[in-house]
Design a protein around this motif. Structure first.
Motif: not given
Length: 186
Positions: A62-63, A66, A69-70, A89, A123, A126-127, A129-130
């Motif tokens: 996940i990190g 993330t 993507v960031s 992803t 997981h 996080t997805m 929220e994206l």
């Protein structure tokens, strides 16, 4: 001096390799120790249980996603940028296929283990929220459906397409085409 975080990341990599090669059911302290070249005792210094080891390995995935993507600086239209972000992803290459395999291996595990259920929720949250951030950019005006509902649908499309690739029902190219078609509909 020992870099403990680096050692933990090395162990996460060993977990990933065991999952990809043998499946998540075969992940054990002993199997990961053998894969990493460590003794079981040395590995237990970092992770007391299999669940701790698995949770950390999934959190690392996940990190990693993330961070990737960031770090993106998409160019082009919002629609193109959204597609580029979502594809980070999804299993479009070997690395992302491995990440998706690991993340989705936690679905069944999370049903019976509270520690792994926490990672599974992380997981999914996080997805989601994206997807919600992307929907806010892609569909800025008033529509008949709430942004939250659209985000849930986008999340379902991404996860569904990912599962189809992992199961061998779609190729990566077919997955990308279906994602693009859905984004165009939005």
């Amino acid at each position: 001096m020992v870099d403990h975080e680096q050692r933990r990341r090395e162990l996460a990599g060993a977990v990933w390799r065991v999952i990809v090669r043998d499946g998540v059911a075969d992940v054990s302290i002993r199997a990961v120790a053998a894969e990493s070249g460590w003794s079981s005792g040395a590995l237990r210094h970092y992770f007391a249980t299999r669940a701790e080891l698995l949770a950390f390995a999934c959190e690392e995935v996940i990190g990693q996603v993330t961070a990737r993507v960031s770090a993106m600086r998409p160019t082009g239209s919002l629609r193109q940028a959204a597609g580029e972000v979502l594809l980070q992803t999804m299993p479009v290459d070997e690395e992302r296929h491995t990440e998706a395999s690991i993340a989705f291996a936690f679905l069944a595990l999370g049903l019976g283990d509270p520690a792994l259920a926490r990672v599974q929720r992380l997981h999914f949250t996080t997805m989601y929220e994206l997807c919600l951030r992307l929907i806010a950019q892609l569909v800025p005006g008033p529509v008949d459906t709430t942004p939250e509902t659209l985000a849930h649908r986008l999340h379902a499309v991404v996860d569904g397409l990912t599962v189809h690739v992992l199961a061998g029902h779609l190729s990566s190219d077919e997955m990308v085409a279906q994602l693009n078609a859905y984004l165009d509909e939005l």
